[in-house]
Design an enzyme around this catalytic site. Structure first.
Site, PDB file in Angstrom:
ATOM      1  N   LYS A  52    -117.207  40.044  25.067  1.00 49.20           N
ATOM      2  CA  LYS A  52    -115.623  40.359  25.753  1.00 49.20           C
ATOM      3  C   LYS A  52    -115.353  40.243  27.123  1.00 49.20           C
ATOM      4  CE  LYS A  52    -115.570  44.770  23.011  1.00 49.20           C
ATOM      5  NZ  LYS A  52    -115.909  46.434  22.796  1.00 49.20           N
ATOM      6  N   GLU A  93    -127.481  18.342 -10.338  1.00 53.20           N
ATOM      7  CA  GLU A  93    -126.812  16.739 -11.594  1.00 53.20           C
ATOM      8  C   GLU A  93    -125.864  15.598 -11.833  1.00 53.20           C
ATOM      9  OE1 GLU A  93    -125.519  17.210 -15.595  1.00 53.20           O
ATOM     10  OE2 GLU A  93    -124.469  18.694 -15.341  1.00 53.20           O
ATOM     11  N   HIS A 119    -131.551  14.906 -12.119  1.00 52.83           N
ATOM     12  CA  HIS A 119    -130.600  14.520 -13.849  1.00 52.83           C
ATOM     13  C   HIS A 119    -129.500  13.972 -13.862  1.00 52.83           C
ATOM     14  CE1 HIS A 119    -129.158  16.574 -17.368  1.00 52.83           C
ATOM     15  NE2 HIS A 119    -130.693  17.090 -17.419  1.00 52.83           N
ATOM     16  N   HIS A 142    -135.558  22.382 -19.172  1.00 49.84           N
ATOM     17  CA  HIS A 142    -135.203  23.003 -17.703  1.00 49.84           C
ATOM     18  C   HIS A 142    -135.736  23.936 -17.452  1.00 49.84           C
ATOM     19  CE1 HIS A 142    -131.135  20.654 -16.136  1.00 49.84           C
ATOM     20  NE2 HIS A 142    -131.377  20.810 -17.020  1.00 49.84           N
ATOM     21  N   HIS A 192    -131.619  27.364 -16.417  1.00 38.51           N
ATOM     22  CA  HIS A 192    -130.595  28.317 -17.351  1.00 38.51           C
ATOM     23  C   HIS A 192    -131.723  27.484 -18.770  1.00 38.51           C
ATOM     24  CE1 HIS A 192    -129.878  23.851 -17.622  1.00 38.51           C
ATOM     25  NE2 HIS A 192    -129.646  23.498 -19.013  1.00 38.51           N
TER      26      HIS A 192
END
Lengths: 597, 650
Positions: free
Chosen positions: A461, A202, A413, A72, A67
């Site tokens: 199968k 974070e 963080h 960041h 972001h």
């Protein structure tokens, strides 16, 4: 080789300067490229020399930015233009739109106000942004033939995203900053059950379970109202985009409802432009705003006007939003210096402050604060910390773990002590490993690879049909599968033995057995055969024995034939089978002996 | 694999693809052409329309039955009643069994409420956000127009005598299946079932398939779909455009090398070039305005309209007619224009880059700000009378000319030769649309603009994409009815030949699945002991417990105590697979080691027979075949183990 290596170059047991190096499947991926607001020296930027000396293009496969907050993305122009990196950079559209504005703001503060040299230039920011590839939510982006990334909504700020990074069979989710509760303008973070090997989360609020949002808002409004009533000035340091818009919506509606007259200012030239971004990226805001935007745009404010520097000395109450949010520079710091000595005034810190900034010092209760030019400010104004910053709290982090079901969690963080607490909690509650490497320290996370195999459909199968003939499969009875796994040029294929021999270029050797079985069964030869069929089929309903021509019973490669019969009802049976059906033949013979002899 | 066709209009497709046990409905288009058989619904009672004579059938009995249900206008017979539409017909497939509906664009989803609200549909619907929002606008506009002008009495009697009616009414498609349009409530309920997807987002369908929307370049958020089974790839291409307009360009790379390409919704105006038509449109409008007349442009409330605003305003600027007002009427006008500005991520890169400034991506935002473009929900909206001045350009719906504000404007301007009506939307044949208004004095200009693929573009696309098989609506394999001699307006011959999909038919598709993905549990993988045959080629037998969950398969370790399948009571052995041939000398040596000393070897034409007379046992060796005749079980097992010792095994 199957280990995933995670090395925080920033944000390892620390808040600020998020930059995490992720190494998996032979690929190197950088998650975020932030700067630290608390430092003015080289510690401000991540230590890129850890990755390589000089140009990073060769050593990194891609960079992902979660972001637009500077902790960041603040080091991105430094990294691409000054250290050197020309590979791909990924971020969402709003981040790509807004990040360059915040970078430019910070550059101005650093270069023009503090007179720093050796900082990136405006041209650097522009060139850097040219390398950015914008992504949309949930879009699967193929970085190269092996790396695949996908963005998820993270709340937090406009355009914030969590990223799911996949290399081969391994994957990692990196959250960036996120928020698990919807707020006034953004929705809550969401991710599907993608079951990554590691969730890198974070943990800013690792130990907090915050009280209800509504209470905090009421508290905030009351404090602002009280201060304005006694004629004080309220300073709210914010970042231009993000939390500011939410608080503006909050104050705007409150002012409307209470019919307040005190002016509210938004002290940054960006206001209108910032709000324009919100208008155009309305698809990134919450449901309510998206629904009503045609009739009324929430970002057209009536009570909030642009601030002029001359207003700073105007007597009387006012509320001012000023940047930057951590009081480390710029207008918010100037206003703080001016208003701090008056006890009538109030400072509301709505977000987290990294250590070292004036904001952090004030928040820790310092009554005297020294700023960059050795000036000492006496703090008499009341200081309020309101946790509006949209991070997930402990409950939210646990919730996200539940959403995506990772095999391991890695915390970044956040502060080490708090991480330790959360780590214990995660290990206890989910029984999964949790890591919390410090900056420059690598965490090696072992991953058990699940091997994908191409199975021939006819084999699958056949096995499924044996298992599932009565309709609903019996969960207690395992479905056995047998075949030959052929590994050719790293492609694994599971097939019927006959096919495998063809694939391997070998001649299969067929071994067949024929045995004679003496049974005592009354009646004619054909009646006896009918009875044998009945016995076998009664013992196993989903594997029926079928009669063929001339009274021979067949089951897979097993055949049962009546050889002779005598007067004393002794029947001589010939039973014949191929090696691969040995267990089936054994079972048939023992069932017949048990029942009949 | 099968495909079921539920509609007859290739531009409003609705098909069901049955693959790997999953039923996917591809688009949910609504053909509104039945509306053309009805009289227009004016906002205020029209004397002319209400004075139209009843159509008189030859048979007097029919006349009594019809009771004035049919009106005649300039030799055209039209139904006087509430407008009815033919929804997709599901008589060949039970909609309850549809797992998922994939929507490509706003124009191919208008039948959704019929499907999700009236059939017992229980599945999920996927569409991009712009498709969902713009589709909602189209539905709301349609319902608003029809509810504004209600007609109480349904006209049904004519359907009983349809054979005796004159064309084109006699050729009406399945009139007994026509229905009234859905309600606003149904729209909301239907759209609440839609899950929004982004381009290139991989979506899991029942664990069996992955689907992904990729940009189709036709309109905001329009997409094509990639359907993947893990091995087979199917590309469903609905309305697509390779022209440069406002949406994100078409993603062709993603469509390459499909085992099956389903291609539909090609251009509806194969003989008209959209670029030159856009030019003609601007010229026609300009020339009418210059002579003091006004222009009426029947249109949908989104899509092409944005391009018309952009091109026309620039053209008018260039010729000094900037002062001419542009009016846009639609109950959803405001929303449509507002939405166009927030879908930056779905726009062409040129438009997208404006958002970074930040500026509105479309020029019409600017036209609204400086008052050149004015929009109103309807003619009666507040403020319109003050703004109204002529000459002007009016954009409004509905392009079928049967309902909406356009009906009023034709009644208003129809008798004036200096005004003109300019047809741009390709959905309806313009002469049929105009039939109830004849005779008409206003100028009629026909410059249909369809940005969808032309046959030339489609053929080129097919050559580039190299699909294993191609499926197209059957009509694309023959020249269009309107131009029967244009043999270039078809999908060209291919190898294998293109498959034609006929309306309301089922078609078996030649796609055969051969493989499936299974994941080996690490614990099982670590137990394998592969034999290497040469570099890069090794093999190993594998026995495991197959775990099937949500159509995903995992092979885990089969524990002994879990027993086998049906042989749990019997002795279990892991099957072994020998190869090669038995060396007689080695076999005899091993036999003697086990105390079987009486072996007698006899040569036969095809190999060797070993007799063990004392044990009444015979071993027949013939190249890669061995047959053991032995009636003593213990001995037989010994012989088995000896034989396996003589042979290399997997």
């Amino acid at each position: 080789m199957t280990d995933i290596k995670v090395t925080p170059l920033g944000a390892g047991q620390d808040v600020g300067r998020s930059c995490i190096l992720l190494q998996m499947g032979g690929k190197n991926i950088m998650l975020d490229c932030g700067m630290h607001m608390g430092y003015n020296d080289e510690r401000r930027f991540p230590d890129f020399s850890y990755i390589a000396d000089g140009n990073l293009t060769e050593s990194l496969d891609c960079v992902i930015i979660s972001h637009f907050h500077l902790d960041h993305c603040g080091a991105l122009p430094f990294m691409t233009e000054m250290v050197g990196y020309s590979g791909p950079i990924y971020m969402t559209h709003p981040t790509k739109a807004i990040a360059p504005i915040l970078l430019e703001d910070m550059r101005k503060v650093a270069v023009e106000r503090k007179g720093e040299t050796n900082f990136f230039t405006s041209a650097h920011i522009k060139d850097c942004m040219k390398k950015v590839i914008a992504v949309t939510l949930h879009q699967t982006v193929q970085v190269d033939s092996e790396i695949e990334i996908k963005a998820y909504y993270a709340g937090h700020v406009l355009g914030a995203a969590m990223f799911h990074v996949k290399v081969g069979n391994q994957s990692v989710v990196y959250t960036g900053d996120y928020n698990m509760t919807p707020d006034r303008h953004l929705g809550a973070a969401w991710i599907d059950k993608c079951r990554p090997n590691i969730l890198i989360s974070e943990s800013t609020y690792a130990t907090t379970i915050r009280d209800s949002k509504r209470c905090r808002e009421r508290d905030f409004l009351k404090k602002v109202h009280d201060c304005v009533d006694r004629g004080g000035k309220v300073l709210i340091p914010v970042f231009a985009l993000g939390r500011a818009q939410e608080l503006c919506i909050l104050l705007e509606t409150y002012w409307d409802r209470m019919n307040l007259k005190a002016p509210i200012y938004f002290a940054v030239g960006l206001t209108e432009k910032a709000n324009n971004y919100y208008k155009m990226f309305i698809t990134w805001t919450n449901q309510k705003i998206r629904k009503t935007f045609v009739q009324r745009n929430m970002f057209d404010f009536k009570h909030i006007r642009p601030f002029d520097k001359s207003y700073a000395d105007t007597p009387g109450p006012m509320v001012v939003f000023a940047t930057p949010g951590m009081l480390h520079a710029g207008l918010s710091l100037q206003l703080f210096k001016k208003w701090a000595p008056n006890e009538n005034n109030m400072l509301i810190m709505p977000g987290y402050c990294v250590s070292g900034t004036v904001g952090a010092k004030v928040l820790s209760g310092a009554k005297k604060v020294e700023t960059e030019n050795r000036q000492v400010i006496e703090v008499k104004m009341s200081v309020q910390y309101m946790s509006f910053s949209a991070h997930a709290d402990a409950k939210g982090i646990m919730q996200l773990i539940q959403y995506c079901e990772p095999q391991n969690v890695l915390l970044v963080h956040g502060e080490g002590v708090k991480m330790e607490f959360l780590k214990q909690k995660i290990q206890q509650e989910y029984g999964i490993d949790c890591y919390m490497p410090a900056n420059g320290e690598s965490a090696y996370i072992p991953c058990k690879p699940v091997v994908p195999v191409d199975v021939s459909l006819s084999l699958l199968k056949k096995e499924m049909a044996l298992y599932d003939t009565v309709g609903a499969p019996d969960p207690k009875r395992p479905c056995r599968m047998h075949g030959v796994l052929v590994m050719k040029d790293n492609v694994l294929r599971l097939m019927e033995p006959e096919k495998a021999f063809g694939e391997l270029g070998l001649n299969r050797h067929a071994i067949r057995f024929t045995s004679c079985l003496q049974l005592r069964l009354p009646g004619s030869a054909s009646r006896a055969m009918d009875q044998i069929q009945l016995i076998l089929n009664s013992q196993n309903t989903n594997y029926p024995v079928k009669p063929s021509e001339e009274g021979v019973l067949n089951l897979e490669s097993v055949s049962i034939k009546m050889e002779s019969t005598d007067k004393e009802d002794r029947k001589s049976m010939m039973i014949s089978w191929a090696l691969q059906d040995e267990d089936l033949a054994t079972w048939i013979m023992s069932s017949l002996r048990q029942v009949i002899v | 694999m099968k495909i079921y066709s539920l509609g007859a209009n290739p531009n409003k497709p609705c098909n069901i693809l049955n693959f790997k046990g999953v039923s996917l409905m591809l688009d949910c288009g609504l053909d509104i052409n039945s509306a053309l058989h009805f009289l227009p619904l004016p906002l205020v009672a029209s004397k002319r329309l209400s004075n139209l004579p009843n159509w008189i059938p030859k048979d007097a009995q029919d006349a009594a039955l019809l009771d004035g249900e049919l009106k005649e206008c300039e030799n055209r017979v039209l139904v006087d009643g509430p407008i009815e539409i033919l929804p997709p017909q599901s008589d060949i497939f039970d909609i309850c069994d549809v797992d998922t509906i994939l929507l490509s664009n706003h124009a191919c989803m208008l039948a959704l409420p019929f499907i999700t609200e009236e059939t017992g549909f229980k599945g999920r619907v996927y569409a991009t956000e712009p498709t969902l929002q713009i589709g909602r606008l189209y539905m709301e506009e349609l319902v608003n127009y029809l509810e504004r002008t209600p007609k109480s009495q349904r006209a049904n009697r004519w359907k009983q005598v349809i054979q005796s009616l004159p064309p084109p009414l006699s050729g009406a498609l399945r009139p007994n299946d026509w229905k009234k349009v859905y309600s606003t409530k149904a729209i909301n309920a239907a759209l609440a079932k839609v899950r929004m997807v982004g381009f290139n987002e991989k979506i899991d369908i029942c664990g069996a398939l992955t689907v992904m929307a990729v940009s189709s370049g036709y309109s905001l958020g329009s997409c094509n779909w990639i359907i993947h089974s893990g091995y087979e790839k199917i590309a469903y291409v609905s309305a697509s455009s390779t022209l440069t307009t406002h949406p994100r360009p078409m993603d062709q790379v993603a469509l390459r090398n499909a085992d099956l390409l389903i291609l539909t919704a090609l251009t509806q105006t194969p003989v008209a070039n959209p670029d030159s038509m856009l030019g003609e449109f601007c010229m026609a409008v300009a020339s009418t305005l210059r002579s003091g007349g006004s222009c009426l442009v029947p249109c949908h409330p989104s899509g092409l309209l944005y391009d018309l605003f952009e091109c026309l305003s620039v053209h008018l600027d260039n010729i000094g007619l900037s002062q001419i007002p542009l009016f846009f009427f639609s109950p959803v006008a405001e929303t449509s224009l507002a939405y166009s500005n927030i879908f930056a991520e779905w726009l062409s890169s040129g438009k997208q880059s404006k958002v970074y400034l930040p500026e509105e991506p479309f020029p019409h935002a600017h036209l609204i700000k400086n008052g050149r473009l004015k929009h109103f929900p309807s003619l009666h909206a507040e403020g319109f009378t003050n703004e109204y001045r002529q000459p002007c350009v009016v954009f409004c719906g509905h392009p079928s000319l049967r309902f909406g504000n356009v009906v009023h404007f034709i009644e208003l301007w129809g008798n004036h030769s200096n005004h003109s009506i300019v047809f741009v939307e390709p959905d309806f044949p313009y002469l049929e649309a105009l039939a109830p208004y004849q005779p008409l004095t206003m100028k009629i200009v026909h410059c249909p603009i369809d940005t969808s693929l032309s046959f030339t573009q489609a053929n080129k696309l097919i050559r580039d994409l190299k699909p294993g098989n191609l499926l197209v609506p059957d009509v694309y394999l023959h020249p269009p009815v309107s131009a029967p001699l244009r043999s270039d307006l078809v999908i060209q011959e291919l190898d294998p030949p293109a498959l034609g999909m006929k309306s309301y038919q089922v078609l078996q598709l030649p796609i055969k699945r051969k493989q499936e993905k299974v994941h080996l549990d690490p614990a099982l993988a670590s137990r394998l002991e592969p034999i290497q045959f040469k570099t890069g080629l090794s093999a190993s037998t594998l026995t495991g417990k197959l775990d099937a969950r949500d159509n995903k398969f995992t092979l885990k370790v089969l524990n002994e105590e879990e027993g086998g399948t049906l042989y749990s009571a019997a002795e279990r052995m892991l099957p072994r697979h020998p190869w090669g041939s038995v060396d007689t000398t080695q076999l005899l040596h091993l036999l003697s080691q086990h105390g079987l000393l009486d072996a007698r070897v006899e040569d036969t034409p095809r190999g060797v027979v070993i007799h063990l007379p004392r044990e009444d046992t015979v071993i027949q060796l013939e190249g890669s075949n061995t047959h053991v005749y032995c009636h003593d079980e213990a001995l037989r097992r010994t012989l088995r183990d000896i034989l396996l010792q003589c042979l290399p095994c997997l």
